[in-house]
Design a protein around this motif. Structure first.
Motif, short mmCIF file in Angstrom:
data_model
loop_
_atom_site.label_atom_id
_atom_site.label_comp_id
_atom_site.label_asym_id
_atom_site.label_seq_id
_atom_site.Cartn_x
_atom_site.Cartn_y
_atom_site.Cartn_z
N SER A 62 54.66 -2.17 -13.78
CA SER A 62 54.60 -1.16 -12.86
C SER A 62 54.80 -1.98 -11.37
O SER A 62 54.22 -3.13 -11.34
N ALA A 63 55.24 -1.18 -10.36
CA ALA A 63 55.46 -1.41 -8.96
C ALA A 63 53.89 -1.18 -8.41
O ALA A 63 53.35 -0.17 -8.61
N TYR A 64 53.58 -1.67 -7.16
CA TYR A 64 52.28 -1.64 -6.49
C TYR A 64 52.71 -1.60 -5.01
O TYR A 64 53.80 -2.08 -4.53
N PHE A 65 52.00 -0.65 -4.41
CA PHE A 65 52.25 -0.44 -2.95
C PHE A 65 50.83 -1.38 -2.14
O PHE A 65 49.93 -0.86 -2.53
N VAL A 66 51.11 -1.88 -1.16
CA VAL A 66 50.10 -2.28 -0.14
C VAL A 66 50.67 -2.08 1.22
O VAL A 66 51.77 -2.14 1.50
N THR A 67 49.40 -1.77 2.03
CA THR A 67 49.60 -1.81 3.43
C THR A 67 49.02 -2.78 4.13
O THR A 67 47.95 -3.36 3.87
N VAL A 68 50.10 -3.53 4.77
CA VAL A 68 49.93 -4.81 5.69
C VAL A 68 49.49 -4.32 7.35
O VAL A 68 50.57 -3.64 7.93
N ASP A 69 48.24 -4.42 7.71
CA ASP A 69 48.14 -4.23 9.01
C ASP A 69 48.78 -4.89 10.24
O ASP A 69 49.04 -6.06 9.47
N ALA A 70 48.87 -4.82 11.36
CA ALA A 70 49.44 -5.38 12.28
C ALA A 70 48.46 -6.94 12.44
O ALA A 70 47.31 -6.84 12.20
N HIS A 71 48.96 -8.04 12.55
CA HIS A 71 48.25 -9.30 12.82
C HIS A 71 47.58 -9.64 11.74
O HIS A 71 46.54 -10.36 11.75
N SER A 72 47.94 -9.32 10.32
CA SER A 72 47.09 -9.47 9.09
C SER A 72 48.24 -9.95 8.16
O SER A 72 49.08 -10.02 8.29
N GLU A 73 47.25 -10.13 6.98
CA GLU A 73 48.03 -10.89 5.99
C GLU A 73 47.58 -10.50 4.46
O GLU A 73 46.07 -10.45 4.42
#
Length: 205
Positions: free
Chosen positions: A19-30
């Motif tokens: 399955s696929a996953y979702f991730v939230t990448v905030d500004a200035h982050s990794e």
């Protein structure tokens, strides 16, 4: 009977676990993830930026020795397959350091295809050879189904993104049309009032 049921059950387990996953990448982050694999395995990374800004993200993949295997910047989507030359931890990171305030939502999946653990023996009987051949076919079929499933998920994400863009564009067009109508009505009323005052006959008492 059991030789047919077991591979089919194995296929269902593989398809359901992929399955696929979702991730939230905030500004200035990794955000980084890793996979522990054995040598000669094949890794397939697929990703799509679902929301945020210009729908772009930085992506890099490094091996267990720290050597960079892939490094991409401001990519919207991608599908990369590479071989693992060594045993160890392979790290892949999504970077949003170029963004000032907008977070990005990334949909991704990592498929790991392990190498054949043991070669076939010359003295194996025909039944065992048939069973191994059937398992190989089931494994290939499971990979194909997993690929189709991922493509469907990415197509759903793209369709949602395009629908969102169309809805936003349509709302902006409607708002601009109302604004133009309001400006035209205001200009018309102003011109009528000005002409009325210009041609008004003033009586001198």
């Amino acid at each position: 009977m059991y030789s047919v049921v077991l591979p089919v059950f194995f296929l269902a387990c593989l398809v359901s676990s992929s399955s696929a996953y979702f991730v939230t990448v905030d500004a200035h982050s990794e955000e980084c993830f890793h996979e522990n694999v054995v040598a000669n395995s094949k890794l397939g990374l697929t990703f799509e930026v679902a929301e945020g800004g210009f729908l772009d993200i930085d992506i890099k993949v490094t091996g267990p020795d720290g050597r960079s295997l892939y490094n991409g910047q401001r990519e919207t989507n991608g599908k990369y397959t590479f071989a693992a030359p060594n045993d160890g931890k392979y790290v892949y990171c999504f970077g949003n350091k170029m963004s000032t305030m907008t977070p990005k939502i990334v949909m991704f999946s990592m498929d790991v295809i392990k190498p054949n653990e043991s070669p076939k023996k010359d003295n194996e009987d025909s039944e065992e050879a048939t069973h191994e051949k059937l398992e190989t076919m089931v494994e290939q079929l499971s990979r194909g189904l997993s690929s189709v499933k991922h493509e469907q998920e990415y197509m759903e994400v793209r369709e949602r993104i395009h629908r969102q863009i169309n809805e936003n564009t349509n709302s902006r067009v409607v708002m601009w049309a109302f604004f133009e109508a309001a400006v035209l009505v205001t200009m018309t009323v102003g011109q009528i009032y000005y002409l009325k005052r210009f041609f008004e006959v003033r009586r001198v008492v």
